[in-house]
Design a protein around this motif. Sequence first.
Motif, PDB file in Angstrom:
ATOM      1  N   ARG A 124      -2.578   4.693  -4.825  1.00  0.00           N
ATOM      2  CA  ARG A 124      -1.388   3.733  -4.745  1.00  0.00           C
ATOM      3  C   ARG A 124      -1.560   2.289  -5.617  1.00  0.00           C
ATOM      4  NH1 ARG A 124       2.195   2.151   0.348  1.00  0.00           N
ATOM      5  NH2 ARG A 124       3.131   0.767  -0.891  1.00  0.00           N
ATOM      6  N   LYS A 130       0.285  -4.966   0.538  1.00  0.00           N
ATOM      7  CA  LYS A 130       1.292  -3.751   0.644  1.00  0.00           C
ATOM      8  C   LYS A 130       0.473  -2.599   1.177  1.00  0.00           C
ATOM      9  CE  LYS A 130       5.402  -3.500  -1.512  1.00  0.00           C
ATOM     10  NZ  LYS A 130       6.514  -3.560  -2.554  1.00  0.00           N
ATOM     11  N   ARG A 131      -0.809  -2.430   0.375  1.00  0.00           N
ATOM     12  CA  ARG A 131      -1.465  -0.982   0.678  1.00  0.00           C
ATOM     13  C   ARG A 131      -2.117  -1.034   2.132  1.00  0.00           C
ATOM     14  NH1 ARG A 131      -5.877  -0.846  -3.061  1.00  0.00           N
ATOM     15  NH2 ARG A 131      -5.255  -2.794  -3.831  1.00  0.00           N
ATOM     16  N   THR A 133      -0.782  -3.008   4.913  1.00  0.00           N
ATOM     17  CA  THR A 133       0.465  -2.911   5.801  1.00  0.00           C
ATOM     18  C   THR A 133       0.784  -1.495   5.896  1.00  0.00           C
ATOM     19  OG1 THR A 133       1.712  -3.687   4.502  1.00  0.00           O
ATOM     20  CG2 THR A 133       1.124  -5.187   5.822  1.00  0.00           C
ATOM     21  N   SER A 134       1.127  -0.731   4.808  1.00  0.00           N
ATOM     22  CA  SER A 134       1.567   0.511   4.702  1.00  0.00           C
ATOM     23  C   SER A 134       0.706   1.582   5.365  1.00  0.00           C
ATOM     24  CB  SER A 134       1.817   0.903   3.407  1.00  0.00           C
ATOM     25  OG  SER A 134       1.810   2.156   3.174  1.00  0.00           O
ATOM     26  N   ARG A 135      -0.499   1.092   5.256  1.00  0.00           N
ATOM     27  CA  ARG A 135      -1.526   2.202   5.914  1.00  0.00           C
ATOM     28  C   ARG A 135      -1.509   1.979   7.589  1.00  0.00           C
ATOM     29  NH1 ARG A 135      -5.922   3.843   2.673  1.00  0.00           N
ATOM     30  NH2 ARG A 135      -6.935   5.555   3.890  1.00  0.00           N
ATOM     31  N   ASN A 138       1.892   3.485   8.380  1.00  0.00           N
ATOM     32  CA  ASN A 138       1.916   4.984   8.601  1.00  0.00           C
ATOM     33  C   ASN A 138       1.326   5.437   9.660  1.00  0.00           C
ATOM     34  OD1 ASN A 138       3.574   5.859   6.379  1.00  0.00           O
ATOM     35  ND2 ASN A 138       2.074   5.235   4.808  1.00  0.00           N
ATOM     36  N   ASP A 151       2.553   9.302   4.285  1.00  0.00           N
ATOM     37  CA  ASP A 151       3.184   8.399   3.402  1.00  0.00           C
ATOM     38  C   ASP A 151       4.316   8.377   3.446  1.00  0.00           C
ATOM     39  OD1 ASP A 151       3.474   6.181   1.832  1.00  0.00           O
ATOM     40  OD2 ASP A 151       2.696   7.371  -0.122  1.00  0.00           O
ATOM     41  N   GLY A 153       6.488   6.032   3.192  1.00  0.00           N
ATOM     42  CA  GLY A 153       7.079   5.203   2.066  1.00  0.00           C
ATOM     43  C   GLY A 153       7.334   5.597   0.731  1.00  0.00           C
ATOM     44  N   ARG A 175      12.705   5.269   6.024  1.00  0.00           N
ATOM     45  CA  ARG A 175      11.526   5.835   6.543  1.00  0.00           C
ATOM     46  C   ARG A 175      11.287   6.584   7.508  1.00  0.00           C
ATOM     47  NH1 ARG A 175      12.725  -0.094   6.918  1.00  0.00           N
ATOM     48  NH2 ARG A 175      11.819  -1.036   4.990  1.00  0.00           N
ATOM     49  N   ARG A 210      10.007  -6.061   6.420  1.00  0.00           N
ATOM     50  CA  ARG A 210       9.694  -4.591   6.572  1.00  0.00           C
ATOM     51  C   ARG A 210       9.140  -4.393   7.883  1.00  0.00           C
ATOM     52  NH1 ARG A 210       8.531  -1.028   1.571  1.00  0.00           N
ATOM     53  NH2 ARG A 210       7.255  -2.771   0.647  1.00  0.00           N
TER      54      ARG A 210
END
Length: 238
Positions: A124, A130-131, A133-135, A138, A151, A153, A175, A210
Amino acid sequence: MNQGNDSPAVSVVVPLYNEEENVPLLQSELTRALSDLDYEIVFVDDGSTDRTADQIEPGPRIEVLRFEKNAGQSAALYAGLKNARGATAVLIDGDLQNDPADIPKLLAEIERGADLVCGYRAERKDTLVKRVTSRVANFVRSRFTKDGVRDTGCTLKAMRRECISALIPFKGMHRFIPALVKGAGYRLVEIPVNHRARKFGQSKYGLGNRALRATVDMFGVRWLLSRQLNYKSRDKKT
Ligand code: UDP
Ligand code: MG
């Protein structure tokens, strides 16, 4: 949904909100990536306040939907899918972060029998915040909604048109596309896809808009899936 005899094989749906600098490049990358295919591109201008809509080059394979005002990424994707005529629909971001060159790989998985193919961003190119929070998101979401996808997102996805009927129009739905489609009994496959840094324009999301919303929605989707109607008729009629 309209699918006449002249329907293309593939419809590519692109949500756009203030992406004026990205549109010309994206359109030429898409045209190159799709050159061997019978396709249409459905651009959804989600109430952009810049010149996004003017940057779209009209053509026989190009459909444009323009929202009166900004309605959100889920609304843009949903409306684009409802207007898609192809046997397969592809979703891709309009900011060049997804790579159109990956589309044939997704379509190959559909050919092999998948109903929904979800790209995941193996490397990514986003900020650390961002990485991370997204992890976390997910990890929690994939277990909680049982979609099992690493993933969600990543917008880059391909689906058979039947899957579209499993989607429910609510803000934040984008999502939960894998959760809803899998919950309806369709077959999911994940493949690694390329990811690029955003060069032009800005991300439309921060932590605040988000994390909290996605968490609330996660409970909603889990509840919804637990309350699905599940019946098989003995007769032909349903
Ligand atoms: N987008 C949209 N409406 C919105 C927010 C975003 O159509 O209200 C589009 C945006 O133009 C982009 C895609 O959705 O094509 C993903 O948005 P963004 O790149 O801001 O998300 P991120 O990559 O930061 O997750
Ligand atoms: Mg982006």
